[in-house]
Scaffold this motif. Sequence first.
Motif, PDB file in Angstrom:
ATOM      1  N   ILE A 131      24.288 -14.028 -38.490  1.00 50.07           N
ATOM      2  CA  ILE A 131      23.318 -13.283 -39.017  1.00 50.07           C
ATOM      3  C   ILE A 131      23.121 -14.648 -40.359  1.00 50.07           C
ATOM      4  N   PRO A 132      24.203 -13.900 -40.990  1.00 50.16           N
ATOM      5  CA  PRO A 132      23.992 -14.602 -42.425  1.00 50.16           C
ATOM      6  C   PRO A 132      24.353 -16.201 -42.287  1.00 50.16           C
ATOM      7  N   GLY A 133      24.850 -16.718 -41.230  1.00 53.06           N
ATOM      8  CA  GLY A 133      24.538 -18.225 -41.233  1.00 53.06           C
ATOM      9  C   GLY A 133      23.177 -19.075 -40.324  1.00 53.06           C
ATOM     10  N   MET A 134      22.652 -18.135 -39.501  1.00 50.77           N
ATOM     11  CA  MET A 134      21.072 -18.054 -38.694  1.00 50.77           C
ATOM     12  C   MET A 134      20.474 -18.000 -39.731  1.00 50.77           C
ATOM     13  N   ILE A 135      20.624 -16.633 -41.037  1.00 51.42           N
ATOM     14  CA  ILE A 135      19.538 -17.071 -41.901  1.00 51.42           C
ATOM     15  C   ILE A 135      19.587 -18.066 -42.775  1.00 51.42           C
ATOM     16  N   LYS A 136      20.957 -18.633 -43.190  1.00 50.91           N
ATOM     17  CA  LYS A 136      20.577 -19.393 -44.021  1.00 50.91           C
ATOM     18  C   LYS A 136      19.982 -21.319 -43.442  1.00 50.91           C
ATOM     19  N   LYS A 137      20.412 -20.679 -41.909  1.00 53.52           N
ATOM     20  CA  LYS A 137      19.871 -22.288 -41.007  1.00 53.52           C
ATOM     21  C   LYS A 137      18.722 -22.468 -40.682  1.00 53.52           C
ATOM     22  N   GLY A 138      17.425 -21.077 -40.689  1.00 59.25           N
ATOM     23  CA  GLY A 138      16.256 -21.111 -40.467  1.00 59.25           C
ATOM     24  C   GLY A 138      16.159 -20.592 -39.496  1.00 59.25           C
ATOM     25  N   HIS A 139      17.145 -20.340 -38.757  1.00 61.53           N
ATOM     26  CA  HIS A 139      16.717 -20.153 -37.033  1.00 61.53           C
ATOM     27  C   HIS A 139      17.966 -19.330 -36.315  1.00 61.53           C
ATOM     28  N   GLY A 140      17.434 -18.939 -35.234  1.00 63.84           N
ATOM     29  CA  GLY A 140      18.867 -17.954 -34.001  1.00 63.84           C
ATOM     30  C   GLY A 140      18.890 -17.376 -33.214  1.00 63.84           C
ATOM     31  N   LYS A 141      19.464 -18.156 -32.554  1.00 66.20           N
ATOM     32  CA  LYS A 141      19.173 -17.151 -30.829  1.00 66.20           C
ATOM     33  C   LYS A 141      21.163 -15.969 -30.969  1.00 66.20           C
ATOM     34  N   ILE A 142      19.979 -14.861 -30.351  1.00 61.79           N
ATOM     35  CA  ILE A 142      21.260 -14.068 -29.311  1.00 61.79           C
ATOM     36  C   ILE A 142      21.117 -13.064 -28.563  1.00 61.79           C
ATOM     37  N   ILE A 143      21.624 -13.148 -27.100  1.00 63.80           N
ATOM     38  CA  ILE A 143      21.936 -13.195 -26.201  1.00 63.80           C
ATOM     39  C   ILE A 143      22.655 -11.925 -25.459  1.00 63.80           C
ATOM     40  N   ASN A 144      21.934 -11.219 -26.001  1.00 69.22           N
ATOM     41  CA  ASN A 144      22.791 -10.035 -24.896  1.00 69.22           C
ATOM     42  C   ASN A 144      23.317  -9.526 -23.752  1.00 69.22           C
ATOM     43  N   ILE A 145      24.488  -9.305 -22.534  1.00 64.12           N
ATOM     44  CA  ILE A 145      24.069  -9.452 -22.160  1.00 64.12           C
ATOM     45  C   ILE A 145      24.122  -7.689 -21.300  1.00 64.12           C
ATOM     46  N   CYS A 146      23.219  -7.691 -20.808  1.00 65.12           N
ATOM     47  CA  CYS A 146      23.317  -6.208 -21.089  1.00 65.12           C
ATOM     48  C   CYS A 146      23.547  -6.025 -19.084  1.00 65.12           C
ATOM     49  N   SER A 147      23.015  -4.349 -18.544  1.00 63.58           N
ATOM     50  CA  SER A 147      23.177  -4.754 -17.185  1.00 63.58           C
ATOM     51  C   SER A 147      21.814  -4.001 -16.875  1.00 63.58           C
ATOM     52  N   MET A 148      21.792  -3.476 -15.577  1.00 64.32           N
ATOM     53  CA  MET A 148      20.726  -3.130 -14.793  1.00 64.32           C
ATOM     54  C   MET A 148      21.184  -0.982 -15.195  1.00 64.32           C
ATOM     55  N   MET A 149      22.200  -1.321 -15.667  1.00 69.19           N
ATOM     56  CA  MET A 149      22.624   0.314 -16.047  1.00 69.19           C
ATOM     57  C   MET A 149      22.062   0.611 -17.254  1.00 69.19           C
ATOM     58  N   SER A 150      21.488  -0.636 -17.765  1.00 68.88           N
ATOM     59  CA  SER A 150      21.058  -0.589 -19.203  1.00 68.88           C
ATOM     60  C   SER A 150      19.675   0.612 -18.927  1.00 68.88           C
ATOM     61  N   GLU A 151      19.077   0.427 -17.147  1.00 68.67           N
ATOM     62  CA  GLU A 151      18.192   1.638 -16.612  1.00 68.67           C
ATOM     63  C   GLU A 151      19.036   2.563 -16.268  1.00 68.67           C
ATOM     64  N   LEU A 152      19.617   2.084 -15.390  1.00 68.60           N
ATOM     65  CA  LEU A 152      19.842   3.437 -14.713  1.00 68.60           C
ATOM     66  C   LEU A 152      21.702   3.893 -14.417  1.00 68.60           C
ATOM     67  N   GLY A 153      21.485   5.123 -13.878  1.00 72.58           N
ATOM     68  CA  GLY A 153      22.669   5.544 -13.701  1.00 72.58           C
ATOM     69  C   GLY A 153      23.389   5.382 -12.508  1.00 72.58           C
ATOM     70  N   ARG A 154      24.943   5.619 -12.368  1.00 74.63           N
ATOM     71  CA  ARG A 154      25.805   5.904 -11.134  1.00 74.63           C
ATOM     72  C   ARG A 154      27.059   6.824 -10.950  1.00 74.63           C
ATOM     73  N   GLU A 155      27.221   6.722 -10.143  1.00 82.75           N
ATOM     74  CA  GLU A 155      28.481   7.044  -9.918  1.00 82.75           C
ATOM     75  C   GLU A 155      29.915   6.571 -11.005  1.00 82.75           C
ATOM     76  N   THR A 156      30.313   7.208 -11.218  1.00 82.87           N
ATOM     77  CA  THR A 156      31.729   7.202 -11.863  1.00 82.87           C
ATOM     78  C   THR A 156      32.000   5.685 -12.914  1.00 82.87           C
ATOM     79  N   VAL A 157      30.417   5.272 -13.604  1.00 81.17           N
ATOM     80  CA  VAL A 157      30.334   4.420 -14.963  1.00 81.17           C
ATOM     81  C   VAL A 157      29.424   5.186 -16.096  1.00 81.17           C
ATOM     82  N   SER A 158      29.631   6.581 -16.246  1.00 82.31           N
ATOM     83  CA  SER A 158      29.181   6.681 -17.276  1.00 82.31           C
ATOM     84  C   SER A 158      29.131   6.136 -19.286  1.00 82.31           C
TER      85      SER A 158
END
Length: 262
Positions: A131-158
């Motif tokens: 982020i500090p380098g992006m601030i100095k550069k004046g732009h930046g893109k951060i993309i986090n690989i989330c999951s359907m488990m960001s919304e839902l629960g399921r057995e064995t993946v607590s």
Amino acid sequence: MNILDTFSLKGKIALITGASYGIGFAIAKSYAEAGATICFNDIKQEFVDKGLAAYQEEGIRAYGYVCDVTREDQVNAMIAQIEKEVGVVDILVNNAGIIKRIPMVEMSAEDFRAVIDVDLNAPFIVSKAVIPGMIKKGHGKIINICSMMSELGRETVSAYAAAKGGLKMLTKNIASEYGEFNIQCNGIGPGYIETPQTAPLRVKGNPFNDFIISKTPAARWGKTEDLAGPAVFLASDASDFVNGHILYVDGGILAYIGKQPN
């Protein structure tokens, strides 16, 4: 500017964590095709070497680094090395992740923490480093690989669901905190994707394979290529006013209650 030009990544430097293979590799390949310079890491030299060979086979010059993304000292050293050898990171994809499929009451606190460390703490650490380098550069893109488990629960993946739910909220908070610096932070939530890790589950006749196909309006598993367009969009100027959003690439699973029994 022509609308298609807004999707170009020409001249951009992209860091995709854990991108020696699988989803990360597919995203990196799409970025290279869109004009970006590719940097990636993995936890061992042998994995980095395999990744470099795979990129070379695709005609892509990539820069590979050995780095444990849960270690802040190693991440800071990697970012400094990238800035010295390649330049300031324009695009970060927090892709590195693990899953431990263990029923909650059988899961040790140590295993739970290990998943949280890679899937949630590491995106915080790597984002904080760029982020500090992006601030100095004046732009930046951060993309986090989330999951359907960001919304839902399921057995064995607590642990995985807890981490990916937290990653969704980290995404929104980075967008909230750094949007004024022209930094956009969004997430991609893949559905069930054809990767080497899911190969055993995709055998015809496997009940889980049948379950996923029945729950997906597209009636198939996703391919890594299905993530390419969304990933390029979120990394490009075309998404400059898209911030704090999770784009689910799941064939419609989250929109679907399932077929009515006969």
